[in-house]
Design a protein around this motif. Structure first.
Motif, short mmCIF file in Angstrom:
data_model
loop_
_atom_site.label_atom_id
_atom_site.label_comp_id
_atom_site.label_asym_id
_atom_site.label_seq_id
_atom_site.Cartn_x
_atom_site.Cartn_y
_atom_site.Cartn_z
N THR A 1 0.87 -1.17 0.00
CA THR A 1 0.00 0.00 0.00
C THR A 1 0.91 1.22 0.00
O THR A 1 1.80 1.32 0.82
N SER B 1 -3.08 0.43 -3.66
CA SER B 1 -2.77 -0.91 -3.16
C SER B 1 -2.66 -1.84 -4.34
O SER B 1 -3.51 -1.81 -5.24
N LYS C 1 1.71 -5.44 2.75
CA LYS C 1 0.47 -6.01 3.26
C LYS C 1 0.76 -7.47 3.57
O LYS C 1 1.10 -8.24 2.68
#
Length: 65
Positions: free
Chosen positions: A15, A29, A62
């Motif tokens: 992100t 993202s 992430k």
């Protein structure tokens, strides 16, 4: 993230928080492709996006759960 980390973590989900919006989006993202000539490349919604490294305010991996 440091510039060399964009290459190290290629293929991971990230992100990015941007200083100046790109396509009216301040957060992106997607899958990190890598770094090419001071531009971060990632795949967002099936489209490859290039963001100037100076425009990245923060970058986070992430975690894969």
């Amino acid at each position: 993230m440091k510039p060399q980390d964009y290459v190290r973590f290629a293929g991971e989900q990230v992100t990015l928080k941007l200083r100046v919006p790109v396509d009216n989006r301040r957060r992106l993202s997607g899958q990190l492709v890598g770094l090419e000539e001071n531009a971060v490349k990632l795949i967002v919604d099936g489209t490859e996006v290039s963001v100037d490294l100076r425009n990245v305010d923060a970058a986070r991996l992430k975690p894969m759960v």
